[in-house]
Design an enzyme around this catalytic site. Structure first.
Site, PDB file in Angstrom:
ATOM      1  N   GLY A  38       0.825  -1.118  -0.172  1.00  0.00           N
ATOM      2  CA  GLY A  38      -0.065   0.159  -0.008  1.00  0.00           C
ATOM      3  C   GLY A  38       0.863   1.208  -0.017  1.00  0.00           C
ATOM      4  O   GLY A  38       1.946   1.203   0.502  1.00  0.00           O
ATOM      5  N   CYS A  39       0.321   2.304  -0.530  1.00  0.00           N
ATOM      6  CA  CYS A  39       1.179   3.611  -0.585  1.00  0.00           C
ATOM      7  C   CYS A  39       1.508   4.221   1.064  1.00  0.00           C
ATOM      8  O   CYS A  39       2.753   4.557   1.211  1.00  0.00           O
ATOM      9  CB  CYS A  39       0.405   4.768  -1.317  1.00  0.00           C
ATOM     10  SG  CYS A  39      -1.556   5.038  -0.487  1.00  0.00           S
ATOM     11  N   TYR A  40       0.514   4.056   2.073  1.00  0.00           N
ATOM     12  CA  TYR A  40       1.050   4.381   3.158  1.00  0.00           C
ATOM     13  C   TYR A  40       1.996   3.559   3.752  1.00  0.00           C
ATOM     14  O   TYR A  40       3.045   3.758   4.485  1.00  0.00           O
ATOM     15  CB  TYR A  40      -0.327   4.760   4.027  1.00  0.00           C
ATOM     16  CG  TYR A  40      -1.059   5.545   3.878  1.00  0.00           C
ATOM     17  CD1 TYR A  40      -0.888   6.970   3.948  1.00  0.00           C
ATOM     18  CD2 TYR A  40      -2.524   5.561   3.590  1.00  0.00           C
ATOM     19  CE1 TYR A  40      -1.691   8.068   3.652  1.00  0.00           C
ATOM     20  CE2 TYR A  40      -3.479   6.176   3.356  1.00  0.00           C
ATOM     21  CZ  TYR A  40      -3.015   7.727   3.376  1.00  0.00           C
ATOM     22  OH  TYR A  40      -4.023   8.761   3.341  1.00  0.00           O
ATOM     23  N   GLU A  71       2.207  12.240  -1.260  1.00  0.00           N
ATOM     24  CA  GLU A  71       1.920  11.650   0.141  1.00  0.00           C
ATOM     25  C   GLU A  71       2.956  12.093   1.058  1.00  0.00           C
ATOM     26  O   GLU A  71       4.248  11.860   0.587  1.00  0.00           O
ATOM     27  CB  GLU A  71       1.473  10.286  -0.044  1.00  0.00           C
ATOM     28  CG  GLU A  71       1.222   9.452   1.186  1.00  0.00           C
ATOM     29  CD  GLU A  71       0.741   8.212   0.837  1.00  0.00           C
ATOM     30  OE1 GLU A  71      -0.140   8.022   0.000  1.00  0.00           O
ATOM     31  OE2 GLU A  71       1.263   7.172   1.570  1.00  0.00           O
TER      32      GLU A  71
END
Lengths: 342, 342, 342, 342
Positions: free
Chosen positions: D147-149, D238
């Protein structure tokens, strides 16, 4: 005076509620909506959660409740306005419609909106742009609130009606997304819209005949208004820049004098100094329009620009302003004249 | 081929470096700058910190270093270009200037830029818009990279040169802030600019004579080009919408055919389907322009719009494209054709 | 009551003027500024150009003019507040300082602000966060308006003072740019800031000791407050999310009860339903804060979040609210409770 | 090598296509999608309209077509990945899944995703974060793209695994909207989202166990990871800021050394100088992550932050990077290391 708001689920309705919450003479008694009927206003619009309206429930649009109101604002799609508003007229009530249902003569409405008008005898209603048609408002029963682009275009063009020549008048509009409403659309998805300028609707945008009709009523050469609106990446605010061929002998000073004469005493129109153009950020949240004009000597054109908040001076605020005049209330009552800056 | 970049402290220079980092035939040998001279590129521009250029130091603009380069790009203010570039000409070197210094005949430059041109014999240089002046580029020593607005306006208007009538041609431009450069200004403060549309520069913006001159060169009736640019709240991207009086008998299909004929084989111009307008979000990061046209039957005008990335097709990318053609390199070498979406 | 505003050139001062324009009891008599002294307010801030203040000229900060005011607001840098405000105290005047000059005990101020405090006997002043220190405000001569981050952090954390355990309390702040003021900076250039999230100031941001000191005053375990602020790409609005280790036995319902007990009657604090987090867009333009809490069972932490408008509840609005209480005016007088949405 | 992309209607799929268009070793042979099946790619994504893929039609996800591909990327919802991917395994094919379907052990998946895993024997797949699990990638048949996070959190936290103490590790995430996908939602309506910071998902966001599991695998004290993500008003990019209690004796220099040791040779990780925090604007469009760490001496916490592009290093770019390693291709092949700035 008790007032009702129909279309309380949308941005126009919400803006009416925000402004009416501080109005000294109008008191919101009924809020009617479609998909949100039954819900408390504070749940539908958390920005109103701390206001006295927060716990009031949105009702369905029912004429009986609204009949107790002296003023009714409709921030509804034009089909809904067509259906609901005729039954509310009369009994001294002031009805202000923010949709396009009653702005044009029925035949033009049919052509540009693609449906048959069901109350042609009511068209065109009094056009609720007080700076230009103030005298027609007192006592009006049905007021057609102008579109946001026509408001800006007409405030910019009105003083020039006698100064521009025959030929195309180009109206270039740039609006934030809120004018497109609250409905979900691919082109209003934040990821798509954020860094995007998008022309749309040209050459058949419905505000075209509205601009042309009203400019003609002011004596302007309106036969060839050519309008291109653009969505620009911001939520609120709008700038319209109009370019028109100039009559021989007209100068920049002449244009500026005409504008100053027209708007010198208007509380909601600020004429900017020569060399300055209006910026939308200065009018967001206010019922104020900023106007400026210049001559392009090389092209022999007049350039006239206007900035306003599409939801305030371009919709809800102007509707309240018109209702103020119609009901004999002070014209500026309840209307913010300072923008939210930055 | 070794290349040099002058103006490496600004956005145009940085974009040249980003694109040249992936160019198969050009290799950056010298990066010269003003206020950042002496600093490593990766410190000045952290977005380049992971590239091989990161540890290279920016040098002062010194002709000797640049003389070893076969191609020199100048992303400098026009005063700096005027001062530095004449000495770099000759020896088979290709110099591409992104400023306005060499786009206009000297007399027009003097009038619109307000300073005396110091190398009038070099004006106007070859105009580096390959889709319209490709044949003039091979072997060119000095190429004037077009302004971002003229690029968009001319790509939109070029196919219409024989189809529009005398009368004002209105060019409405909407650009992100990056076109205004990296310098600090009150109107570019994020808090001011964020939710703001701001017309500026009209009616004396310097891109006006550039658009008119080049449209005239294409045979268009350019005497009354009236240009109004607007800053819109985004960083990159630009849309220009042109509205011109239409010759009798010209139809929408006729306009669309003219556009399709002109750009059918162009790798960097996409002609959109009828009914679709270009959106800047689709071209950000790419050297690609999107073009569309329509007829406003009511007003008898042609509407032609173009979207591009002001820093790529409107500046650095187009400069590389022109240098590719000038040096006999494949025209598309090193240039992104897909945008960064969303 | 006549009021004066010092710092009228900045965003905080402008916001005071916007709000005071509609205040029923306070009337702006003097507006003092630095770099804009001598200019009419409507020129400095075109969003105020249609207000009665538009033609008033900004004066230099001169105690004599201000001495005629019953209330003085200072939206000035802390050095300027230190220099000007001590001379204005006394004579029954209420002075509200929006800077950090008088929030901390002088020794802490010296440490965190890096200069020697010149009026240590005035520190710490009454802390102007009415929801938490209302009782100290009536009659206060010098009120230190809280920072925007401390306001949000303390509104979120206050109800939890007895429910969280020793250990790091992590305060993650996200603010729009307007909190950074009107001065020009590279990191506030629109092109840089627009699509950017940027942590800054950690671990030595000056709001850290302010949060810790006030949370300790409420009985919270404040020794290990760890604060990381971030600039996020918007002009106004702020969200602070606090995460703290939870005492054994405390549940989500317990947290929510504590919050409801604390804020049940507060006009400017809305407690959101379980499962809902505050969003800054709902409070922009209003003096209202939205608060929510939850328990992370897995990590045994409390999460408490608050959204507010950094220039209103986080600065100018709260200053007026505190002045209202201090002067015996209705606490909500002149303060918007509905946000500008969308 | 021929490659297939499933999920070509979404942002992840589109980003794979953008990047693969320039890949020297991978050639897109099949693009499968759901709601857009049958349409040419250039119509669905006008930003790809000038690429060679423009006229290719999106097909339905059909294993036969995909079986001719040596590498298959799935940018599909987890339910779709669960349904389609098991049948594609084997025959030497490399399958990279960008969804959460195969990241967690099946039992944890069931708990956090609320559905029963239908291929538990495939879980957890090789975790495709090359900087931390490079050795497991060569020859892997099924790779779970992080996932990106988690990518950002783990890049920030990994070097600190041995340096932080037991206790809550607070992970504060701030992401642009594109991570939420292309589907229409009220909270992603441009008018709502534009000026808005919105915490969401806490305390049960699905990336929580993913961060904890992988940090534990690195030897970190992961039992109390507490994660709060926020939507911030931008399209891409992000930042994740992690705050953890520090072991006794650990200094800022010690943290910085650990980070430098870990990432000194990584082509896609840039470690920032002491005192500098990562900014998302510097990595948009690139497969590059920026990392920085500091000690909060007062609170005895470590602060570690990472910025990346959620669609590139946080999704499509990292998937290609992992596939490069898995297939013996140069790890950096086809991946941009310079961001699109500004």
């Amino acid at each position: 005076m008790d007032v009702g708001v129909i279309g309380g689920s949308g941005y126009g309705g919400a803006e009416l509620l925000r402004l009416l919450a501080g109005h000294p003479a109008f008191k919101v008694r009924v809020v009617a909506g479609g998909r949100t009927a039954g819900q408390p206003i504070g749940d539908v619009f958390p920005h109103l959660a701390a206001t006295p309206l927060a716990d009031e429930r949105i009702v369905t649009a029912d004429a009986d409740d609204l009949r107790d109101c002296a003023v009714v604002f409709a921030a509804t799609p034009h089909e809904v306005s067509l259906e609901l508003l005729p039954a509310l007229l009369g009994e001294g009530r002031t009805v202000v419609d923010l949709s396009g249902a009653f702005r044009l003569p029925a035949a033009q409405f049919d052509e540009w909106y693609g449906i048959g008008h069901t109350a042609p005898e009511l068209t065109p209603a009094v056009y609720g742009l007080p700076e230009l048609w103030r005298a027609e408002l007192p006592g009006a029963e049905l007021i057609a609130g102008p579109g946001c682009y026509p408001t800006a275009a007409l405030l910019a063009l009105a003083p020039l009606a006698g100064l521009v020549a025959e030929g195309p008048i180009v109206v270039s509009g740039m609006s934030g997304w809120s004018g497109a409403g609250r409905g979900l659309r691919d082109d209003l998805h934040a990821s798509h819209a954020h860094g995007n300028v998008a022309p749309y609707g040209a050459p058949r945008h419905r505000h075209t005949p509205e601009i042309a009709q009203q400019f003609a009523a002011l004596g302007g050469p309106a036969a060839r208004v050519s309008f291109v609106p653009h969505l620009v990446p911001m939520t609120r605010g709008e700038v319209v820049t109009c370019t028109a061929p100039l009559r021989d002998g007209v100068t920049g000073a002449g244009l500026r004098d005409a504008v100053a004469d027209r708007y010198g005493d208007e509380p909601f129109v600020t004429v900017l100094s020569a060399g300055t153009w209006p910026q939308s950020t200065h009018v967001v949240g206010a019922n104020t329009a900023h106007v400026a004009v210049a001559v392009d000597e090389r092209a022999r054109t007049a350039i006239a620009a206007c900035a306003l908040d599409n939801l305030v001076k371009g919709a809800a605020g102007q509707a309240i302003q018109a209702a103020n005049v119609a009901t004999g209330t002070a014209e500026t009552a309840g209307l913010p004249i300072a923008g939210l800056y930055p």
